[in-house]
Design an enzyme around this catalytic site. Sequence first.
Site, PDB file in Angstrom:
ATOM      1  N   CYS A  51      29.890  88.818  32.600  1.00 50.41           N
ATOM      2  CA  CYS A  51      30.147  88.578  31.388  1.00 50.41           C
ATOM      3  C   CYS A  51      29.380  87.223  31.350  1.00 50.41           C
ATOM      4  CB  CYS A  51      31.002  88.037  30.943  1.00 50.41           C
ATOM      5  SG  CYS A  51      32.869  87.908  31.421  1.00 50.41           S
ATOM      6  N   GLU A 115      40.242  80.266  38.785  1.00 48.49           N
ATOM      7  CA  GLU A 115      40.206  81.374  38.207  1.00 48.49           C
ATOM      8  C   GLU A 115      40.285  81.791  39.578  1.00 48.49           C
ATOM      9  OE1 GLU A 115      38.113  83.862  37.716  1.00 48.49           O
ATOM     10  OE2 GLU A 115      36.009  82.610  37.689  1.00 48.49           O
ATOM     11  N   GLY A 190      52.765  93.655  20.749  1.00 46.91           N
ATOM     12  CA  GLY A 190      50.951  93.327  20.624  1.00 46.91           C
ATOM     13  C   GLY A 190      50.709  93.858  22.011  1.00 46.91           C
ATOM     14  N   ALA A 191      49.524  94.545  22.443  1.00 49.03           N
ATOM     15  CA  ALA A 191      49.334  96.026  23.370  1.00 49.03           C
ATOM     16  C   ALA A 191      47.271  94.756  23.793  1.00 49.03           C
ATOM     17  CB  ALA A 191      49.033  96.427  23.211  1.00 49.03           C
ATOM     18  N   GLY A 192      47.616  94.040  23.582  1.00 47.46           N
ATOM     19  CA  GLY A 192      45.861  93.477  23.609  1.00 47.46           C
ATOM     20  C   GLY A 192      45.906  92.334  24.639  1.00 47.46           C
ATOM     21  N   ALA A 195      47.623  90.258  25.615  1.00 47.11           N
ATOM     22  CA  ALA A 195      49.058  91.071  26.371  1.00 47.11           C
ATOM     23  C   ALA A 195      49.488  91.388  27.686  1.00 47.11           C
ATOM     24  CB  ALA A 195      49.514  92.270  25.534  1.00 47.11           C
TER      25      ALA A 195
END
Length: 421
Positions: A51, A115, A190-192, A195
Site C-alpha cells: 500500500c 517496522e 471495540g474490534a477495529g 484492536a
Amino acid sequence: MRDIVLIGLNHKTASVDVRECIAFTTDETDRALKMLRENPAIGESVLFSTCNRIELLMAADEGQKAINTAKQFLAAFKNVPIAQFESSLYQYQGDDAVRHTFQVAASLDSMVVGEPQILGQMKAAYRKATLESTSGVILNKLLHRTFFVAKKVRTETGIGDHAVSISYAAIELAKKIFGDLAGKQVMLIGAGEMAELAVDHLIRNRAGTITVANRTFARGVELAERFFGQAIKFEEIVDTIKDVDIVISSTGATDYVLGKAQIKKAMRSRRNRSLFFIDIAVPRDIDPEINRINNAYVYDIDDLKGIVDENVEDRQREATKAQRIIDEAVIGFRKWYDTLAVVPTIVALRGKVEAVARQELEKTLGTLGHLPEGDKQAIKRMTDALVNKILHEPTHFLKKNGCYGDKTATLELTRKLFNLE
C-alpha cells in the site's frame, strides 16, 4: 555485464491516489512477472507492491533502456498515462539501487522506521520472482544479501525495540505495569484495526484469555475466534470486567463507554485487585475520573503519544547505526559484482589451458598404448592437477587484484597474452 536498476514510487513521492493507480494485486503481479520475463530489454526482475510502495528491481544489459521500458510497461499494464505518475517516480542505478534495496528491507525507508512487516513482504515478492524464473544470478545474490543485511540491522541495532504505533505502545505500557503479560486476562472493547494490532502484540507476549466486546456482536465473534478468545455483548462489559486485568478500548463512540460509577461498583467484586485501562480511542472511551478510584489506573492516547514520540527519536538514532551497516554491505556487494566482469575471461583462460593439456595428453597416451589403464588414469589426474596449479595464481589475481585499478586494461592484456579471442 548487466546493470542493476530500480524504479519505484512510495508514500514520500506519490499521493495515495497515484499509488492506488499503480499498485499490483497478487494476480496482477504473477501476470506482470510473466510479461517481464519475455521482455528482451529487462533481463531479471522482481516486482514489489504494497500500500505504501511499488518498486521494480531489474538487472539489465542496458540500464537506461530498461528504465524507459519499465515506465512504458507500468503505463500499459495499469492503463495509466506515464504523465500521471512519472513525476512521482524515483530511479536508481548501480550502488544507489543496491543501497536503496538494503534500506527498504531494513525499514529505514518505511513510513514507520523500524517496522518489521516490510522484510516479510519483500521475501514474498522474491519468492514470486523465483517461481516465475524472473530473478537470476545477480538479483538472487542481491536479495539474499538484502535479507542478511536486514537481519543484521535488526540484531545489531535497537531500531525495532521501541514502540512507535499506538497499539504497540499500549502493550509496551501494559508490560511495564505488570512486568510480564503471560497469563494476564485482557478485555478489548471495540474490534477495529487498532484492536487487531493490539491482539497481535498480546499474543506475542503470551497474554491469557482475550475477551472481545463489540457493538456489532458478529464482528466481535469473528475477531475472538481468530485469536482463540471469547466474545461478549456490550451489555456484559461491566459484569465481565471483574475477571480481567487489562482493558484496552478503541471504539468509535462519541461518549464514554465506561464511567466512574460503573467501575466503582465493579471494583468491589474484584476485592480491589488492580485494574488498568488503556484508552486508545478518539474521542475517549474511558472516563478519566476512574483514575480517582483506588487501584484503577487509566492511560489515554496522549500518554501513549508521549511514549511514541520519545521512541521515534530513539529509532532515528539507531537508524544512523543501521546506515553504517548498510554502507559497508554496499561495498561488499560491489566487490562481488565486480568479479562478474572477470568471469568470462577466467572461463576462457581455463578452457584454453585445458584444451592444450587435453591435446598434449592424447598425443602422449597415443604413443604409450602399452600402459595399463590404471597408469593412464594416473597421468590424466596429474595433468588435471597441473592445470589447476598453473591457473590458480592468474585466477586469484583476476578475481582479487584485478578488481582494483584499471580492470579493463588487465582483462584485455590477459586475453591478448593467451590469445583468448
